[in-house]
Scaffold this motif. Sequence first.
Motif, PDB file in Angstrom:
ATOM      1  N   ARG A   1       0.830  -1.216   0.000  1.00  0.00           N
ATOM      2  CA  ARG A   1       0.000   0.000   0.000  1.00  0.00           C
ATOM      3  C   ARG A   1       0.860   1.259   0.000  1.00  0.00           C
ATOM      4  NH1 ARG A   1      -4.384  -0.024   4.569  1.00  0.00           N
ATOM      5  NH2 ARG A   1      -4.627   2.084   3.774  1.00  0.00           N
ATOM      6  N   LEU A   2       1.889   1.274   0.819  1.00  0.00           N
ATOM      7  CA  LEU A   2       2.756   2.445   0.893  1.00  0.00           C
ATOM      8  C   LEU A   2       3.481   2.677  -0.429  1.00  0.00           C
ATOM      9  CD1 LEU A   2       4.122   1.760   4.460  1.00  0.00           C
ATOM     10  CD2 LEU A   2       2.932   3.859   3.784  1.00  0.00           C
ATOM     11  N   ARG A   3       4.056   1.634  -0.978  1.00  0.00           N
ATOM     12  CA  ARG A   3       4.810   1.765  -2.224  1.00  0.00           C
ATOM     13  C   ARG A   3       3.902   2.138  -3.395  1.00  0.00           C
ATOM     14  NH1 ARG A   3       8.426  -3.514  -0.737  1.00  0.00           N
ATOM     15  NH2 ARG A   3       9.888  -2.437   0.645  1.00  0.00           N
ATOM     16  N   ALA A   4       2.672   1.616  -3.398  1.00  0.00           N
ATOM     17  CA  ALA A   4       1.717   1.968  -4.457  1.00  0.00           C
ATOM     18  C   ALA A   4       1.381   3.460  -4.413  1.00  0.00           C
ATOM     19  CB  ALA A   4       0.444   1.140  -4.321  1.00  0.00           C
ATOM     20  N   ALA A   5       1.483   4.064  -3.235  1.00  0.00           N
ATOM     21  CA  ALA A   5       1.225   5.495  -3.077  1.00  0.00           C
ATOM     22  C   ALA A   5       2.478   6.330  -3.321  1.00  0.00           C
ATOM     23  CB  ALA A   5       0.673   5.773  -1.672  1.00  0.00           C
ATOM     24  N   GLY A   6       3.571   5.670  -3.678  1.00  0.00           N
ATOM     25  CA  GLY A   6       4.812   6.386  -3.967  1.00  0.00           C
ATOM     26  C   GLY A   6       5.654   6.700  -2.750  1.00  0.00           C
ATOM     27  N   VAL A   7       5.419   5.998  -1.660  1.00  0.00           N
ATOM     28  CA  VAL A   7       6.152   6.231  -0.418  1.00  0.00           C
ATOM     29  C   VAL A   7       7.318   5.248  -0.331  1.00  0.00           C
ATOM     30  CG1 VAL A   7       5.999   6.150   2.111  1.00  0.00           C
ATOM     31  CG2 VAL A   7       4.093   7.078   0.768  1.00  0.00           C
ATOM     32  N   GLU A   8       8.495   5.768   0.016  1.00  0.00           N
ATOM     33  CA  GLU A   8       9.656   4.904   0.250  1.00  0.00           C
ATOM     34  C   GLU A   8       9.409   4.149   1.549  1.00  0.00           C
ATOM     35  OE1 GLU A   8      14.308   5.344   1.584  1.00  0.00           O
ATOM     36  OE2 GLU A   8      13.404   7.001   0.465  1.00  0.00           O
ATOM     37  N   ALA A   9       9.435   2.811   1.487  1.00  0.00           N
ATOM     38  CA  ALA A   9       9.079   2.031   2.679  1.00  0.00           C
ATOM     39  C   ALA A   9       9.866   0.731   2.744  1.00  0.00           C
ATOM     40  CB  ALA A   9       7.584   1.735   2.677  1.00  0.00           C
ATOM     41  N   ASP A  10      10.171   0.320   3.984  1.00  0.00           N
ATOM     42  CA  ASP A  10      10.725  -0.993   4.249  1.00  0.00           C
ATOM     43  C   ASP A  10      10.034  -1.513   5.499  1.00  0.00           C
ATOM     44  OD1 ASP A  10      11.879   0.440   6.318  1.00  0.00           O
ATOM     45  OD2 ASP A  10      13.933   0.096   5.715  1.00  0.00           O
ATOM     46  N   GLY A  11      10.288  -2.749   5.855  1.00  0.00           N
ATOM     47  CA  GLY A  11       9.585  -3.289   7.013  1.00  0.00           C
ATOM     48  C   GLY A  11      10.199  -4.569   7.522  1.00  0.00           C
ATOM     49  N   GLU A  12       9.702  -4.989   8.677  1.00  0.00           N
ATOM     50  CA  GLU A  12      10.219  -6.207   9.301  1.00  0.00           C
ATOM     51  C   GLU A  12       9.221  -6.772  10.296  1.00  0.00           C
ATOM     52  OE1 GLU A  12      13.436  -5.710  12.226  1.00  0.00           O
ATOM     53  OE2 GLU A  12      12.961  -3.564  12.184  1.00  0.00           O
ATOM     54  N   VAL A  13       9.416  -8.047  10.589  1.00  0.00           N
ATOM     55  CA  VAL A  13       8.676  -8.739  11.633  1.00  0.00           C
ATOM     56  C   VAL A  13       9.674  -9.059  12.727  1.00  0.00           C
ATOM     57  CG1 VAL A  13       7.404 -10.839  12.223  1.00  0.00           C
ATOM     58  CG2 VAL A  13       7.021  -9.736  10.004  1.00  0.00           C
ATOM     59  N   VAL A  14       9.312  -8.770  13.981  1.00  0.00           N
ATOM     60  CA  VAL A  14      10.175  -9.113  15.105  1.00  0.00           C
ATOM     61  C   VAL A  14       9.452 -10.123  15.991  1.00  0.00           C
ATOM     62  CG1 VAL A  14      11.472  -6.952  15.131  1.00  0.00           C
ATOM     63  CG2 VAL A  14       9.392  -7.125  16.471  1.00  0.00           C
TER      64      VAL A  14
END
Length: 169
Positions: free
Chosen positions: A99-112
């Motif tokens: 969703r973030l990338r589709a809106a043109g937002v630079e994003a990364d993520g992780e599960v802890v």
Amino acid sequence: MAGFGVLPVLLIPPDRPPRCCRPYHTPHLEDPMYTRILAAIDGSDRADRVIQAVTDLARLTGAAVHVLHAEESEAVYDQVVVLEDDATAHAVVDQALARLRAAGVEADGEVVDVLHEGVPDAVLNRARAINADLIVLGPRHHGRLGALLGGSVSHEIELHTPTSLLLVV
């Protein structure tokens, strides 16, 4: 704004986004308000509202977003009980990133992986590690008894946050 800590806490009702976060692009300021946002999400409907608020803020300020999801476990006597399977936890982050990338937002993520009572520390430690200047999360709405027995992740984060905190309700 309301809060018990030193830093402000913004509460956003689900039926009306703040005026500063309209879903259109505005020119970035020379000194943006936010450059790195930590979005702490679970798999609930609150996560959708958090990601929408973060998307709007990131588009407005040009901030990068780091999505964090805690795959919680609970200690029961001498065993650890996993409360969510690994595939589900990663799907939560993957959907948010899409969703973030589709809106043109630079994003990364992780599960802890973390015990339930360690979620606030995991969020706070990650915020410090990535130098986040805003933490965004959706608080769980406990009743009085639930708050007494289980504590509140958002309240613990509010008390110890190294930066601004946005609670999307």
